[in-house]
Design a protein around this motif. Structure first.
Motif, mmCIF file in Angstrom:
data_model
loop_
_atom_site.group_PDB
_atom_site.id
_atom_site.type_symbol
_atom_site.label_atom_id
_atom_site.label_comp_id
_atom_site.label_asym_id
_atom_site.label_seq_id
_atom_site.Cartn_x
_atom_site.Cartn_y
_atom_site.Cartn_z
ATOM 1 N N UNK A 184 0.838 -1.207 0.000
ATOM 2 C CA UNK A 184 0.000 0.000 0.000
ATOM 3 C C UNK A 184 0.874 1.259 0.000
ATOM 4 N N UNK A 185 1.932 1.243 0.814
ATOM 5 C CA UNK A 185 2.823 2.408 0.873
ATOM 6 C C UNK A 185 3.719 2.434 -0.370
ATOM 7 N N UNK A 233 4.160 6.117 -7.141
ATOM 8 C CA UNK A 233 3.365 7.175 -7.769
ATOM 9 C C UNK A 233 4.033 8.530 -7.576
ATOM 10 N N UNK A 269 -9.268 9.431 6.455
ATOM 11 C CA UNK A 269 -9.087 8.351 5.477
ATOM 12 C C UNK A 269 -9.830 7.111 5.946
ATOM 13 N N UNK A 285 -6.244 7.202 -2.437
ATOM 14 C CA UNK A 285 -4.936 7.758 -2.062
ATOM 15 C C UNK A 285 -3.827 6.768 -2.410
ATOM 16 N N UNK A 286 -4.090 5.484 -2.162
ATOM 17 C CA UNK A 286 -3.206 4.407 -2.606
ATOM 18 C C UNK A 286 -4.040 3.133 -2.624
ATOM 19 N N UNK A 287 -3.523 2.101 -3.260
ATOM 20 C CA UNK A 287 -4.299 0.861 -3.355
ATOM 21 C C UNK A 287 -3.367 -0.300 -3.611
ATOM 22 N N UNK A 288 -3.863 -1.495 -3.365
ATOM 23 C CA UNK A 288 -3.115 -2.715 -3.694
ATOM 24 C C UNK A 288 -4.053 -3.702 -4.367
ATOM 25 N N UNK A 319 1.505 9.826 3.430
ATOM 26 C CA UNK A 319 1.486 8.369 3.635
ATOM 27 C C UNK A 319 2.890 7.775 3.625
ATOM 28 N N UNK A 342 2.977 1.449 -3.397
ATOM 29 C CA UNK A 342 2.218 1.974 -4.541
ATOM 30 C C UNK A 342 2.259 3.506 -4.551
ATOM 31 N N UNK A 343 2.028 4.093 -3.375
ATOM 32 C CA UNK A 343 2.013 5.554 -3.269
ATOM 33 C C UNK A 343 3.421 6.117 -3.519
ATOM 34 N N UNK A 357 -4.497 5.868 -8.497
ATOM 35 C CA UNK A 357 -4.424 6.898 -7.457
ATOM 36 C C UNK A 357 -5.088 8.172 -7.980
#
Lengths: 389, 324
Positions: free
Chosen positions: A153-154, A160, B286, B257-260, A263, A156-157, B301
């Motif tokens: 999850x972190x 980005x 969130x 905001x983010x995803x998996x 994040x 991915x951000x 995102x």
């Protein structure tokens, strides 16, 4: 009484079991064997040990290990929480005990049947209703239950925001595999990895692929911490602990700090880094090699930034030309790390840090004055700098 | 209940008469052994042996010509789609035997094992026929499926010269289907009919939030001291240390905001690949949950999403997101 932990203690002995996928014996047996090896390597006897410390997640009680190994009276014992974040937290405990005179020789250990027993990859679920379980309950109903999913999850951000790609993550894996190929203890000994294999491997939790994730290992690892005075009389070159620190950051959750303004911020790692530099009087430029906690490839990049080896968001650029390899700027995880040697919750990394200082790593860099060793990311964490006596 | 006493005695005597009987019909292969059927079989089984499909290789092999895979033996005499028909030849003693079992309550049937032996390789053009004998009927057995009887048959295969080319034995269990059907049993015990998702643990600090979900609302805790919104809920405000709080309801509007995309491991109760996102709600807090009804490759995102509260298994409600 000392007012700093700088140079107050040294690691004088290291030991480990073989690392495997099925040990065929109890975690207590692994812990005892690793401890016995560490005491022997230190040139001490079990009767010399008067302190013991491990992770809260370890299933082998200090006094059980003590009876098995033949350790007698104990004047210090303690536990450190938060999984791999405890890897250097236990060292912090040992150094404080030695520095304050609470113990003369502290045995630090961690042993787990991480593959044949309880597998962390299977995720969290039930148990007694503690604040910890209430915490996981925000994620279990939607299925976000494994370390890979939380770190992804972190990641991915981060990708980005910085433009870091899966191929950049692969460089961490490839550099470490290059080291593991030369390390007979490593699961991936003599088994090289290519970029193509990394990219073709199945996704575990996108964006993390198979080789971005650490192994699951059965094994134990231990070391002995004593005062510098005692260390001078022992057979192996001591690894002096120049600095050691723990930290939890603001808005900290265990692995799921998803509610911070940014994040991708890791204030706890920043805070450990700041303490390590301040206490030792050293900076990133003084570090010759590193053992950087690597439950997943991406967390190595974030730590390089937090410890100041490069600017925030620029770790992919820093490692792209081979900085982590043996002839690079910062030879890292020269044992293969948890991606390629074994996953012993970072304690195998402590032992590699000691080998680097002794000059006995299977991938030994030419320069070894100072070595950084870090702990788990996403949790309250810890770190230390080792140096020559 | 299984039949007993004199009724069972009479039934078993009736069965005895079938032991050793030829079933009365000969199975005659509809096609001669041929390259097309062999090729289809090899493709389906993933068998790349050249002696079966490559005439040139076969010519150089010990066979000197194309041969059929021995394990195809039974395939040459099977009845094809017609086998599924309920109608059967009245002369068929095996079917007759099964009907006797059915009439006495042993209507279940399951094949348990088969053995085969091959005398020679079959060659293209061979004509195969087979006869089947009821070899043995076991005494009554209590099995995991229920009480029943094992029936053993032996089928002997012959070629156009009436020479034996192989045989197979086949064993089926005719059994009495349990009186309480599985579905009724679970209804009685209240056990769910499919795997359910992991339940959140409930205690003082979070139970109220899940109760809101059950009423169809996505709640956000609000400090009564400084009005700061906070999630996940906590008993005290980190900003002003007030222990007083109430809550507001979110509109459910937000952005990813983010995803998996979770692919491994697959936990029973969840559908994979499973998308989980950290969503910036428009209220400023969130919330983490699934994004559903979307191709994982289409999630990104910054994507606008809307939460709705719905059942994610038989019983549990959860706010989940869809592209807005």
């Amino acid at each position: 009484m000392p007012t700093t932990l700088k140079d107050q203690a040294a690691i004088v002995g290291i030991g480990e079991t073989e690392y495997s996928k099925n040990s065929g014996r109890s975690e207590l047996s692994l812990a005892s064997e690793a401890c016995r090896a560490a005491i022997k390597d230190a040139g001490l006897t079990p009767a010399d040990i008067d302190g013991m410390t491990t992770f809260t997640m370890d299933t082998s009680d200090e006094i059980e290990v003590a009876r098995a190994v033949g350790v007698g009276d104990l004047t210090f014992y303690s536990r450190t929480p938060h999984g791999g974040g405890a890897a250097i937290g236990v060292m912090h405990q040992a150094v404080m005990a030695v520095a304050t005179g609470s113990a003369k020789a502290v045995l630090v250990y961690r042993a787990l049947n991480g593959r044949s027993g309880a597998r962390y990859s299977e995720g969290v679920s039930g148990g007694p209703t503690t604040s910890d379980l209430i915490h996981w309950s925000w994620y279990m109903p939607s299925g976000l239950m494994t370390p890979a999913s939380w770190v992804a999850m972190v990641t991915q951000r981060y990708m980005h925001e910085t433009g870091c790609t899966s191929r950049d993550l692969a460089e961490v894996c490839l550099a470490q595999r290059e080291h593991a190929v030369k390390n007979p203890r490593a699961f991936f000994y003599q088994k090289p990895l290519t970029l193509e294999e990394h990219q073709a491997a199945r996704a575990i939790v996108e964006p993390l692929r198979l080789y971005d994730c650490c192994q699951e290992t059965d094994g134990g690892s231990a070391c002995v911490v004593v005062s510098p005075e005692m260390a001078r009389d022992l057979p192996n070159p001591p690894a002096m602990i120049r600095s050691v620190a723990q930290a939890a950051g603001a808005h900290q959750e265990s692995m799921t700090s998803f509610y911070r303004p940014t994040l991708t911020d890791l204030p706890e790692v920043d805070l450990v880094a700041r303490q390590c530099w301040e206490m030792s009087g050293l900076g990133p430029e003084d570090i010759d090699a590193a053992v950087i906690y690597d439950a997943f490839s991406s967390i190595v990049l974030w730590q390089l930034e937090s410890y100041g080896f490069c600017k925030k968001g620029q770790a992919a650029d820093f490692i792209r030309d081979g900085a982590l390899r043996l002839d690079g700027r910062l030879p890292t995880n020269t044992h293969g790390g948890q991606l390629s040697e074994a996953y012993v919750h970072g304690m195998n990394g402590v032992n590699e840090g000691v080998r680097l200082i002794r000059g006995t790593s299977s991938s030994q860099p030419a320069k070894n004055e100072h070595v950084l060793v870090t702990a788990g990311v996403g949790v309250p964490t810890s770190g230390m700098i080792l140096g020559q006596i | 209940m299984a039949i007993s006493g004199s009724e069972r005695e009479a039934f078993e005597k009736q069965l005895e008469a079938y032991v050793g009987l030829d079933i009365g019909l000969e199975d005659i292969g509809k096609d001669r052994v041929n390259a097309a059927m062999v090729r289809h079989w090899c493709e389906a089984m993933g068998d790349s042996c050249g002696a079966y499909t490559d005439p040139a290789l076969a010519a150089e092999s010990v066979h000197g010509e194309l041969v059929a895979p021995p394990t195809m033996l039974q395939a040459w005499i099977l009845g094809g789609v017609g086998m599924a028909s309920d109608e059967s030849d009245p002369r068929d003693k095996q079917k007759e035997l099964h009907r006797i079992f059915d009439a006495h309550g042993f209507s279940g049937v399951v094949a348990t094992n088969t053995e085969q032996e091959y005398t020679r390789y079959l060659k293209m053009g061979d004509e195969i026929r087979a006869r089947t004998v009821i070899e043995e009927i076991s005494e009554q057995k209590a099995t995991g499926l229920g009480i029943g009887y094992f029936i053993n048959t032996r089928t002997t295969f012959r070629d156009q010269n009436d020479t034996e080319v192989g045989w197979l034995t086949f064993r089926v269990l005719k059994f009495e289907i349990a009186e309480v059907p599985v579905a009724a049993e679970t209804a009685e015990t209240g056990a769910p009919s499919r795997p359910q998702r992991l339940r959140p643990a409930m205690a003082h600090d979070n139970q109220w939030w899940w109760e809101c979900v059950d009423k169809g609302e996505l709640a956000i805790q609000r400090c009564s001291g400084c009005e700061a919104l906070r999630h996940p809920p906590r008993p005290m405000c980190g900003e002003c240390q007030s222990s007083e709080w109430d809550f507001v309801f979110s509109t459910g509007q937000g952005t990813v905001h983010s995803y998996v995309v979770i692919r491994h491991p697959e936990v029973p109760g969840y559908t994979y690949p499973l998308v989980v996102a950290v969503v910036d709600l428009e209220e400023g807090t969130r919330f983490v949950s699934n994004v559903v009804d979307v191709d994982p490759g289409d999630v990104e995102i910054g994507m606008a999403v809307q939460a709705t509260i719905e059942l994610v298994d038989d019983e549990m409600k959860l706010p989940v997101f869809r592209p807005a």
